[in-house]
Enzyme design. Sequence first.
Site, mmCIF file in Angstrom:
data_model
loop_
_atom_site.group_PDB
_atom_site.id
_atom_site.type_symbol
_atom_site.label_atom_id
_atom_site.label_comp_id
_atom_site.label_asym_id
_atom_site.label_seq_id
_atom_site.Cartn_x
_atom_site.Cartn_y
_atom_site.Cartn_z
ATOM 1 N N ASP A 18 0.811 -1.216 0.000
ATOM 2 C CA ASP A 18 0.000 0.000 0.000
ATOM 3 C C ASP A 18 0.846 1.269 0.000
ATOM 4 O OD1 ASP A 18 0.756 -0.942 2.589
ATOM 5 O OD2 ASP A 18 -0.498 0.600 3.482
ATOM 6 N N ARG A 35 4.646 0.869 -11.910
ATOM 7 C CA ARG A 35 4.016 0.477 -10.645
ATOM 8 C C ARG A 35 3.043 -0.677 -10.868
ATOM 9 N NH1 ARG A 35 3.678 6.197 -10.095
ATOM 10 N NH2 ARG A 35 1.436 6.149 -10.573
ATOM 11 N N LYS A 89 -6.701 -0.107 6.285
ATOM 12 C CA LYS A 89 -5.522 0.169 7.097
ATOM 13 C C LYS A 89 -5.342 1.673 7.286
ATOM 14 C CE LYS A 89 -0.685 0.794 6.901
ATOM 15 N NZ LYS A 89 0.460 0.969 6.012
ATOM 16 N N GLU A 133 -3.287 0.674 13.646
ATOM 17 C CA GLU A 133 -1.820 0.713 13.584
ATOM 18 C C GLU A 133 -1.238 2.006 14.147
ATOM 19 O OE1 GLU A 133 1.875 0.518 10.356
ATOM 20 O OE2 GLU A 133 -0.178 0.337 9.644
ATOM 21 N N GLU A 187 2.078 3.090 15.078
ATOM 22 C CA GLU A 187 3.457 2.603 15.007
ATOM 23 C C GLU A 187 4.359 3.377 15.952
ATOM 24 O OE1 GLU A 187 7.175 2.135 11.849
ATOM 25 O OE2 GLU A 187 5.165 2.592 11.094
ATOM 26 N N LYS A 212 -2.029 -3.846 14.091
ATOM 27 C CA LYS A 212 -0.733 -3.872 13.403
ATOM 28 C C LYS A 212 0.283 -3.102 14.248
ATOM 29 C CE LYS A 212 1.578 -3.266 8.958
ATOM 30 N NZ LYS A 212 1.460 -3.004 7.517
ATOM 31 N N SER A 257 7.087 -4.876 10.063
ATOM 32 C CA SER A 257 8.483 -5.288 10.175
ATOM 33 C C SER A 257 9.367 -4.176 10.717
ATOM 34 C CB SER A 257 9.016 -5.780 8.826
ATOM 35 O OG SER A 257 8.781 -4.829 7.812
ATOM 36 N N GLY A 258 8.952 -2.933 10.572
ATOM 37 C CA GLY A 258 9.619 -1.832 11.243
ATOM 38 C C GLY A 258 11.095 -1.662 10.949
ATOM 39 N N SER A 270 2.324 -8.480 8.893
ATOM 40 C CA SER A 270 1.804 -7.615 7.835
ATOM 41 C C SER A 270 3.009 -6.829 7.334
ATOM 42 C CB SER A 270 0.712 -6.682 8.364
ATOM 43 O OG SER A 270 0.268 -5.810 7.332
ATOM 44 N N TYR A 310 8.696 1.720 7.252
ATOM 45 C CA TYR A 310 7.645 1.022 6.531
ATOM 46 C C TYR A 310 8.088 -0.348 6.079
ATOM 47 C CZ TYR A 310 3.337 0.911 3.870
ATOM 48 O OH TYR A 310 2.081 0.601 3.400
#
Length: 392
Positions: free
Chosen positions: A67, A89, A179, A219, A221, A261, A303-304, A330, A392
């Site tokens: 996304d 893309r 999301k 989410e 984060e 998330k 996954s950060g 995710s 991301y």
Amino acid sequence: MATSSLVKLNAASSQWIGQHSFSQRSVSSSSPTRRVSFPLVRASYVDELVNTAKTIASPGRGILAIDESNATCGKRLASIGLDNTEVNRQAYRQLLLTTPGLGECISGVIMFEETLYQSTTDGKKFVECLRDENIVPGIKVDKGLSPLPGSNNESWCQGLDGLASRSAEYYKHGARFAKWRTVVSVPCGPSALAVKEAAWGLARYAAVSQENGLVPIVEPEILLDGDHPIERTLEVAQRVWAEVFYYLAENNIVLEGILLKPSMVTPGAEHKEKASPEIIAKHTLQMLKRRVPPAVPGIMFLSGGQSEVEATLNLNAMNQSPNPWHVSFSYARALQNSVLKAWQGRPENIEAAQKSLLVRAKANSLAQLGRYSAQGENEDAKKGMFVKGYTY
């Protein structure tokens, strides 16, 4: 007399809340019976929301996040020398979404708005490609981060304006979950204002999503920026998630019809001591067990900024004993980095790139089941790509 007036005021002010009500005696025994209203929440979609969430949170499967905004996708393409055009893309996302057997390990795909409406070069809608693999189509609905006035150089997430009509349109075109990503910075405090803004925005988005048939992924984060120890990350994460669930309750969210998330609880990226997967799993699960009700069906970690192997090892460590929720992934970059390197934008490399995607998806599938081993992983998959302010 004062008590009677207060009761009447409260009764009157409660009428807007909803249609479902029950009788309750007032404080004064001589006062008449009054009715207090409670919401009949999203009645038309509840069963579908619960079923969608359960489908995504199914054993051995997780979410592929593609996304990225057009600008961010352009950075991925630039890493292999491709221009950021819609044609490129589309070609890249077609490669991902038409991978044979992807549904064995992937239960949901988060798409950017552009991708939701696109088709393959043969004219088949991407949404249909996913459905054929028993993968649930999802959609990013936030409008990005913006400076938060009155804060300590922090951000807030935009996108509530027009969200209801956009969500209804996304549902019509096949999306079944949504999301919304907001962020919290540890070095910036975080300030009480930023935490409240993040929690309230997520709760309002979740309510709008459920009203329109979309399972919301919640989410907030916790950014990796900083040199703080893992204990400080745990402290901030607990504070943020406490606030998030308070406002989810205030907005009458059906918890069985949402997914989370979170970022894993790790030390700051600049901290001198690196944490092992076992330590990260210990702190992350401690936070979740203190804050997340078991009614929530799935925890789908981002996954950060970790390398592909790091993200998989940490997920595997969290699944070494039973959890109250489906603990899965995710991932964006942690599923795509090897794919991009294998593809290089060349048609003759598509099959190799798709095989690379399946390798990473199967590794994380095994990690969701607690059966992953890093033995045999190549060196590229072990390399991290942390960029300050962007995980991301």
